[in-house]
Scaffold this motif. Structure first.
Motif, PDB file in Angstrom:
ATOM      1  N   HIS A 135       0.830  -1.216   0.000  1.00  0.00           N
ATOM      2  CA  HIS A 135       0.000   0.000   0.000  1.00  0.00           C
ATOM      3  C   HIS A 135       0.868   1.272   0.000  1.00  0.00           C
ATOM      4  O   HIS A 135       2.023   1.219  -0.364  1.00  0.00           O
ATOM      5  CB  HIS A 135      -1.009  -0.043   1.143  1.00  0.00           C
ATOM      6  CG  HIS A 135      -1.724  -1.363   1.204  1.00  0.00           C
ATOM      7  ND1 HIS A 135      -2.816  -1.664   0.429  1.00  0.00           N
ATOM      8  CD2 HIS A 135      -1.439  -2.503   1.910  1.00  0.00           C
ATOM      9  CE1 HIS A 135      -3.194  -2.915   0.659  1.00  0.00           C
ATOM     10  NE2 HIS A 135      -2.367  -3.442   1.540  1.00  0.00           N
ATOM     11  N   GLU A 148      -2.354   0.463   7.890  1.00  0.00           N
ATOM     12  CA  GLU A 148      -1.463  -0.623   7.470  1.00  0.00           C
ATOM     13  C   GLU A 148      -0.243  -0.094   6.718  1.00  0.00           C
ATOM     14  O   GLU A 148       0.882  -0.553   6.936  1.00  0.00           O
ATOM     15  CB  GLU A 148      -2.231  -1.616   6.579  1.00  0.00           C
ATOM     16  CG  GLU A 148      -1.369  -2.777   6.132  1.00  0.00           C
ATOM     17  CD  GLU A 148      -1.941  -3.565   4.961  1.00  0.00           C
ATOM     18  OE1 GLU A 148      -3.147  -3.419   4.674  1.00  0.00           O
ATOM     19  OE2 GLU A 148      -1.175  -4.304   4.328  1.00  0.00           O
ATOM     20  N   HIS A 201       2.751  -6.901   4.700  1.00  0.00           N
ATOM     21  CA  HIS A 201       1.372  -6.425   4.860  1.00  0.00           C
ATOM     22  C   HIS A 201       0.881  -6.664   6.274  1.00  0.00           C
ATOM     23  O   HIS A 201       1.486  -7.400   7.048  1.00  0.00           O
ATOM     24  CB  HIS A 201       0.439  -7.173   3.892  1.00  0.00           C
ATOM     25  CG  HIS A 201       0.587  -6.738   2.466  1.00  0.00           C
ATOM     26  ND1 HIS A 201      -0.329  -5.939   1.841  1.00  0.00           N
ATOM     27  CD2 HIS A 201       1.570  -6.972   1.563  1.00  0.00           C
ATOM     28  CE1 HIS A 201       0.072  -5.703   0.594  1.00  0.00           C
ATOM     29  NE2 HIS A 201       1.234  -6.318   0.401  1.00  0.00           N
ATOM     30  N   ALA A 202      -0.261  -6.017   6.599  1.00  0.00           N
ATOM     31  CA  ALA A 202      -1.014  -6.367   7.802  1.00  0.00           C
ATOM     32  C   ALA A 202      -2.458  -6.553   7.349  1.00  0.00           C
ATOM     33  O   ALA A 202      -2.861  -6.023   6.320  1.00  0.00           O
ATOM     34  CB  ALA A 202      -0.891  -5.281   8.849  1.00  0.00           C
TER      35      ALA A 202
HETATM   36 ZN   LIG Z   1      -2.180  -5.206   2.676  1.00  0.00          ZN
END
Ligand SMILES: [Zn+2]
Length: 327
Positions: A135, A148, A201-202
Protein backbone atom coordinates in the motif's frame (compact mmCIF):
# COMPACT_ATOMS: atom_id res chain seq x y z
CA UNK A 1 25.35 -12.38 14.06
CA UNK A 2 28.84 -12.17 12.69
CA UNK A 3 28.36 -14.04 9.45
CA UNK A 4 29.42 -11.80 6.65
CA UNK A 5 28.61 -12.80 3.13
CA UNK A 6 31.19 -11.83 0.65
CA UNK A 7 29.23 -11.13 -2.46
CA UNK A 8 31.70 -12.09 -5.10
CA UNK A 9 32.85 -15.27 -3.41
CA UNK A 10 29.26 -16.40 -2.86
CA UNK A 11 28.24 -15.69 -6.43
CA UNK A 12 31.27 -17.44 -7.85
CA UNK A 13 30.91 -20.42 -5.55
CA UNK A 14 27.24 -20.87 -6.38
CA UNK A 15 27.94 -20.69 -10.12
CA UNK A 16 30.74 -23.25 -9.80
CA UNK A 17 28.53 -25.52 -7.75
CA UNK A 18 25.79 -25.37 -10.36
CA UNK A 19 28.29 -26.29 -13.07
CA UNK A 20 29.96 -29.11 -11.15
CA UNK A 21 27.01 -30.07 -8.94
CA UNK A 22 25.56 -33.51 -8.83
CA UNK A 23 21.92 -33.44 -9.74
CA UNK A 24 19.98 -36.18 -7.99
CA UNK A 25 17.56 -38.08 -10.13
CA UNK A 26 14.84 -39.06 -7.69
CA UNK A 27 13.25 -41.73 -9.87
CA UNK A 28 16.57 -43.47 -10.51
CA UNK A 29 17.20 -43.88 -6.79
CA UNK A 30 13.77 -44.80 -5.53
CA UNK A 31 10.67 -46.04 -7.26
CA UNK A 32 7.44 -44.48 -6.01
CA UNK A 33 4.11 -46.07 -6.73
CA UNK A 34 1.70 -43.14 -7.31
CA UNK A 35 -2.06 -43.70 -7.11
CA UNK A 36 -4.92 -41.39 -8.07
CA UNK A 37 -7.01 -39.42 -5.56
CA UNK A 38 -8.94 -36.13 -5.83
CA UNK A 39 -7.95 -36.03 -9.52
CA UNK A 40 -4.20 -35.92 -8.72
CA UNK A 41 -1.34 -38.39 -8.29
CA UNK A 42 -0.72 -39.35 -4.67
CA UNK A 43 2.23 -40.95 -2.87
CA UNK A 44 1.89 -42.91 0.35
CA UNK A 45 3.51 -41.36 3.42
CA UNK A 46 5.20 -44.67 4.25
CA UNK A 47 6.95 -44.65 0.84
CA UNK A 48 8.03 -41.03 1.36
CA UNK A 49 9.42 -42.00 4.78
CA UNK A 50 11.38 -44.88 3.23
CA UNK A 51 12.71 -42.55 0.53
CA UNK A 52 14.06 -40.15 3.16
CA UNK A 53 15.17 -42.87 5.58
CA UNK A 54 12.73 -41.50 8.15
CA UNK A 55 10.64 -43.45 10.63
CA UNK A 56 6.95 -43.67 9.87
CA UNK A 57 4.17 -44.25 12.33
CA UNK A 58 0.47 -44.04 11.67
CA UNK A 59 -2.81 -44.23 13.55
CA UNK A 60 -6.28 -44.25 11.98
CA UNK A 61 -6.14 -40.54 11.02
CA UNK A 62 -2.63 -39.25 11.81
CA UNK A 63 0.64 -40.12 10.04
CA UNK A 64 4.05 -39.05 11.35
CA UNK A 65 7.44 -38.92 9.62
CA UNK A 66 10.34 -38.58 12.01
CA UNK A 67 14.12 -38.26 11.83
CA UNK A 68 16.69 -36.84 14.24
CA UNK A 69 16.09 -33.42 12.71
CA UNK A 70 12.52 -33.34 11.46
CA UNK A 71 9.00 -34.17 12.50
CA UNK A 72 6.13 -34.01 10.01
CA UNK A 73 2.58 -34.72 11.12
CA UNK A 74 -0.29 -35.22 8.67
CA UNK A 75 -4.01 -35.67 9.30
CA UNK A 76 -6.42 -37.56 7.02
CA UNK A 77 -8.61 -35.26 4.85
CA UNK A 78 -6.79 -32.13 6.05
CA UNK A 79 -4.55 -29.75 4.10
CA UNK A 80 -3.02 -28.27 7.22
CA UNK A 81 -0.04 -30.24 8.52
CA UNK A 82 2.82 -29.60 10.90
CA UNK A 83 6.42 -29.28 9.76
CA UNK A 84 8.77 -29.12 12.76
CA UNK A 85 6.02 -27.52 14.80
CA UNK A 86 4.97 -24.97 12.15
CA UNK A 87 1.60 -25.01 10.46
CA UNK A 88 1.83 -25.37 6.70
CA UNK A 89 -0.95 -25.92 4.14
CA UNK A 90 -0.69 -28.68 1.56
CA UNK A 91 -2.07 -28.03 -1.92
CA UNK A 92 -4.39 -31.05 -1.62
CA UNK A 93 -5.93 -32.84 1.37
CA UNK A 94 -4.33 -35.98 2.81
CA UNK A 95 -5.91 -39.10 1.23
CA UNK A 96 -6.10 -42.72 2.35
CA UNK A 97 -5.45 -45.89 0.34
CA UNK A 98 -6.75 -48.81 2.38
CA UNK A 99 -5.11 -48.09 5.72
CA UNK A 100 -2.27 -46.05 4.30
CA UNK A 101 -2.26 -42.21 4.32
CA UNK A 102 -0.99 -40.38 1.23
CA UNK A 103 -0.24 -36.86 0.00
CA UNK A 104 -0.26 -35.47 -3.54
CA UNK A 105 2.89 -35.88 -5.60
CA UNK A 106 3.09 -32.10 -6.11
CA UNK A 107 2.91 -31.52 -2.37
CA UNK A 108 5.86 -33.87 -2.04
CA UNK A 109 7.85 -32.34 -4.91
CA UNK A 110 7.00 -28.65 -4.58
CA UNK A 111 6.52 -28.23 -0.83
CA UNK A 112 7.87 -31.01 1.40
CA UNK A 113 11.02 -31.89 -0.55
CA UNK A 114 12.33 -28.31 -0.98
CA UNK A 115 11.88 -27.56 2.75
CA UNK A 116 13.29 -30.87 3.96
CA UNK A 117 16.08 -31.15 1.42
CA UNK A 118 17.10 -27.81 -0.16
CA UNK A 119 19.00 -29.56 -2.96
CA UNK A 120 15.48 -29.67 -4.45
CA UNK A 121 15.46 -25.87 -4.97
CA UNK A 122 17.16 -24.06 -7.82
CA UNK A 123 20.46 -22.63 -6.57
CA UNK A 124 20.74 -18.92 -7.30
CA UNK A 125 22.60 -15.83 -6.25
CA UNK A 126 21.15 -14.09 -3.19
CA UNK A 127 22.47 -10.57 -3.06
CA UNK A 128 19.78 -8.00 -3.85
CA UNK A 129 16.73 -8.24 -1.61
CA UNK A 130 13.69 -6.19 -2.64
CA UNK A 131 11.39 -5.36 0.26
CA UNK A 132 7.91 -4.25 -0.70
CA UNK A 133 5.96 -2.36 1.99
CA UNK A 134 2.33 -2.91 0.90
CA UNK A 135 0.00 0.00 0.00
CA UNK A 136 1.03 3.68 0.43
CA UNK A 137 -0.13 7.20 -0.46
CA UNK A 138 -3.88 7.30 -1.21
CA UNK A 139 -4.06 3.56 -0.45
CA UNK A 140 -4.03 3.22 3.34
CA UNK A 141 -4.54 -0.56 3.34
CA UNK A 142 -6.20 -2.11 6.40
CA UNK A 143 -6.72 -0.47 9.78
CA UNK A 144 -8.49 2.45 11.37
CA UNK A 145 -6.50 4.99 13.39
CA UNK A 146 -3.33 3.06 12.63
CA UNK A 147 -2.92 2.52 8.92
CA UNK A 148 -1.46 -0.62 7.47
CA UNK A 149 0.65 1.37 4.98
CA UNK A 150 2.58 2.97 7.86
CA UNK A 151 3.08 -0.27 9.82
CA UNK A 152 4.32 -2.00 6.65
CA UNK A 153 6.81 0.80 6.00
CA UNK A 154 8.16 0.76 9.56
CA UNK A 155 8.72 -3.01 9.48
CA UNK A 156 10.27 -2.78 6.01
CA UNK A 157 12.74 -0.09 7.14
CA UNK A 158 13.77 -2.21 10.10
CA UNK A 159 14.14 -5.34 7.96
CA UNK A 160 16.28 -3.34 5.54
CA UNK A 161 18.58 -2.34 8.38
CA UNK A 162 19.06 -5.95 9.54
CA UNK A 163 19.53 -7.38 6.06
CA UNK A 164 21.98 -4.62 5.15
CA UNK A 165 24.04 -5.42 8.23
CA UNK A 166 24.26 -9.03 7.00
CA UNK A 167 25.86 -7.76 3.81
CA UNK A 168 22.91 -7.83 1.43
CA UNK A 169 22.02 -5.07 -0.99
CA UNK A 170 18.54 -4.09 0.15
CA UNK A 171 16.10 -2.01 -1.86
CA UNK A 172 12.56 -0.93 -1.06
CA UNK A 173 9.77 -0.50 -3.62
CA UNK A 174 8.77 2.63 -1.68
CA UNK A 175 10.74 4.36 1.02
CA UNK A 176 8.08 6.95 1.91
CA UNK A 177 4.31 7.35 1.88
CA UNK A 178 3.72 7.19 -1.84
CA UNK A 179 1.25 5.29 -3.98
CA UNK A 180 2.58 2.48 -6.16
CA UNK A 181 0.59 0.15 -8.40
CA UNK A 182 1.04 -3.59 -7.87
CA UNK A 183 2.74 -4.08 -11.23
CA UNK A 184 5.13 -1.18 -10.51
CA UNK A 185 6.38 -3.14 -7.49
CA UNK A 186 7.37 -6.19 -9.56
CA UNK A 187 8.75 -3.94 -12.30
CA UNK A 188 10.96 -2.23 -9.71
CA UNK A 189 12.30 -5.62 -8.59
CA UNK A 190 13.08 -6.64 -12.18
CA UNK A 191 14.63 -3.30 -13.09
CA UNK A 192 16.96 -3.44 -10.08
CA UNK A 193 17.84 -7.12 -10.53
CA UNK A 194 16.30 -8.24 -7.25
CA UNK A 195 17.09 -11.83 -6.25
CA UNK A 196 14.24 -12.13 -3.73
CA UNK A 197 10.95 -10.23 -3.36
CA UNK A 198 9.43 -9.81 0.10
CA UNK A 199 6.10 -8.06 0.46
CA UNK A 200 5.02 -6.85 3.91
CA UNK A 201 1.37 -6.43 4.86
CA UNK A 202 -1.01 -6.37 7.80
CA UNK A 203 -4.52 -7.76 7.64
CA UNK A 204 -8.09 -7.04 8.74
CA UNK A 205 -10.97 -9.40 9.48
CA UNK A 206 -13.47 -9.87 12.32
CA UNK A 207 -12.19 -8.58 15.66
CA UNK A 208 -11.33 -11.98 17.17
CA UNK A 209 -9.02 -13.08 14.33
CA UNK A 210 -5.31 -12.57 14.94
CA UNK A 211 -1.89 -13.98 14.13
CA UNK A 212 0.80 -14.30 11.51
CA UNK A 213 0.33 -15.75 8.01
CA UNK A 214 2.94 -16.26 5.32
CA UNK A 215 1.86 -16.61 1.70
CA UNK A 216 3.61 -18.09 -1.31
CA UNK A 217 2.25 -18.38 -4.84
CA UNK A 218 0.06 -21.40 -5.44
CA UNK A 219 1.65 -23.67 -8.10
CA UNK A 220 -0.06 -24.04 -11.48
CA UNK A 221 -3.25 -26.08 -11.47
CA UNK A 222 -4.04 -25.67 -7.77
CA UNK A 223 -6.38 -23.49 -5.74
CA UNK A 224 -5.42 -20.93 -3.11
CA UNK A 225 -5.54 -22.08 0.52
CA UNK A 226 -8.23 -19.48 1.25
CA UNK A 227 -9.94 -20.18 -2.06
CA UNK A 228 -13.39 -21.37 -0.99
CA UNK A 229 -15.99 -21.40 -3.75
CA UNK A 230 -14.43 -18.43 -5.52
CA UNK A 231 -11.13 -20.23 -6.03
CA UNK A 232 -9.55 -19.96 -9.43
CA UNK A 233 -6.73 -22.01 -10.79
CA UNK A 234 -3.47 -20.22 -11.04
CA UNK A 235 -0.92 -20.37 -13.82
CA UNK A 236 2.05 -20.43 -11.42
CA UNK A 237 5.54 -19.05 -11.83
CA UNK A 238 8.88 -20.80 -12.19
CA UNK A 239 9.91 -20.54 -8.55
CA UNK A 240 7.58 -23.03 -6.78
CA UNK A 241 10.29 -24.95 -4.91
CA UNK A 242 12.27 -21.86 -3.96
CA UNK A 243 9.08 -20.10 -2.86
CA UNK A 244 8.34 -23.04 -0.54
CA UNK A 245 11.75 -22.94 1.17
CA UNK A 246 11.85 -19.14 1.39
CA UNK A 247 8.27 -18.98 2.71
CA UNK A 248 8.91 -21.67 5.30
CA UNK A 249 12.17 -20.14 6.58
CA UNK A 250 10.67 -16.65 6.88
CA UNK A 251 7.47 -17.98 8.49
CA UNK A 252 9.48 -20.04 10.97
CA UNK A 253 11.93 -17.26 11.87
CA UNK A 254 9.22 -14.61 12.32
CA UNK A 255 7.37 -16.92 14.71
CA UNK A 256 10.58 -17.76 16.56
CA UNK A 257 11.50 -14.10 16.84
CA UNK A 258 8.08 -12.76 17.89
CA UNK A 259 6.83 -15.83 19.73
CA UNK A 260 3.58 -14.64 18.15
CA UNK A 261 0.29 -16.32 17.29
CA UNK A 262 0.68 -18.61 14.28
CA UNK A 263 -2.03 -18.90 11.69
CA UNK A 264 -0.14 -20.81 8.97
CA UNK A 265 1.86 -20.76 5.76
CA UNK A 266 -0.55 -20.69 2.83
CA UNK A 267 -0.76 -20.60 -0.94
CA UNK A 268 -2.32 -17.57 -2.60
CA UNK A 269 -2.40 -15.86 -5.96
CA UNK A 270 -1.75 -12.27 -4.97
CA UNK A 271 -0.69 -10.19 -7.96
CA UNK A 272 2.78 -9.38 -6.59
CA UNK A 273 3.48 -13.11 -6.08
CA UNK A 274 2.10 -14.08 -9.49
CA UNK A 275 4.12 -11.48 -11.36
CA UNK A 276 7.37 -12.06 -9.50
CA UNK A 277 10.11 -13.64 -11.59
CA UNK A 278 12.21 -14.35 -8.49
CA UNK A 279 11.32 -16.29 -5.31
CA UNK A 280 8.68 -14.26 -3.48
CA UNK A 281 6.81 -14.21 -0.19
CA UNK A 282 3.99 -12.06 1.17
CA UNK A 283 3.77 -11.76 4.95
CA UNK A 284 0.59 -10.81 6.76
CA UNK A 285 2.20 -9.67 10.00
CA UNK A 286 -1.03 -9.54 12.02
CA UNK A 287 -4.59 -8.17 12.08
CA UNK A 288 -5.13 -4.46 12.64
CA UNK A 289 -8.79 -5.32 13.29
CA UNK A 290 -7.76 -7.19 16.44
CA UNK A 291 -7.07 -5.11 19.54
CA UNK A 292 -4.01 -7.07 20.70
CA UNK A 293 -2.43 -7.42 17.26
CA UNK A 294 -3.01 -3.72 16.57
CA UNK A 295 -1.21 -2.75 19.78
CA UNK A 296 1.69 -5.07 18.92
CA UNK A 297 1.98 -3.91 15.32
CA UNK A 298 2.05 -0.27 16.41
CA UNK A 299 4.92 -0.87 18.84
CA UNK A 300 8.54 -0.42 17.84
CA UNK A 301 9.78 -3.52 19.71
CA UNK A 302 7.33 -5.83 17.96
CA UNK A 303 8.04 -4.30 14.54
CA UNK A 304 11.69 -4.92 15.33
CA UNK A 305 11.05 -8.58 16.15
CA UNK A 306 9.17 -9.13 12.89
CA UNK A 307 11.92 -7.38 10.96
CA UNK A 308 14.59 -9.50 12.62
CA UNK A 309 12.59 -12.64 11.79
CA UNK A 310 12.43 -11.62 8.14
CA UNK A 311 16.20 -11.06 8.02
CA UNK A 312 16.92 -14.37 9.74
CA UNK A 313 14.52 -16.13 7.38
CA UNK A 314 16.35 -14.78 4.33
CA UNK A 315 19.69 -15.75 5.82
CA UNK A 316 18.47 -19.24 6.66
CA UNK A 317 17.08 -19.70 3.12
CA UNK A 318 20.40 -18.56 1.68
CA UNK A 319 22.50 -20.74 3.98
CA UNK A 320 20.40 -23.90 3.57
CA UNK A 321 20.36 -23.56 -0.23
CA UNK A 322 24.07 -22.84 -0.29
CA UNK A 323 24.99 -25.77 1.99
CA UNK A 324 22.81 -28.21 0.04
CA UNK A 325 24.45 -27.31 -3.26
CA UNK A 326 27.96 -27.28 -1.82
CA UNK A 327 27.89 -31.02 -1.05
ZN1 LIG B 1 -2.18 -5.21 2.68
Amino acid sequence: MNIIFKKKITVLAVIMLIITGIIFNVSAVFKFNPKPAYGKRYLSLSQIATYYGMQYSQGPTIGTLRSNYSLLTFTHKKKLFKFNGRKVNLLMPVAKFGTSLAISEDDFKKLIDPILRPIAVNAHKVYTIVIDPGHGGKDNGAGKGIYEKNVNLQIARRAKKHLSSLGYRVLMTRSGDQYLSLSARNAYCERNKGDLFISIHANAASASVRGIETFILVPAGYKSSNGGSRARYNTGNKCDNNNALLGYEIHNEILKSTNGIERSMKHAQFAVLKKSKVPAVLIETGFLSNYKDKKLLASAWYQEKIALGIAKGVLSYHQRMYKAWKK
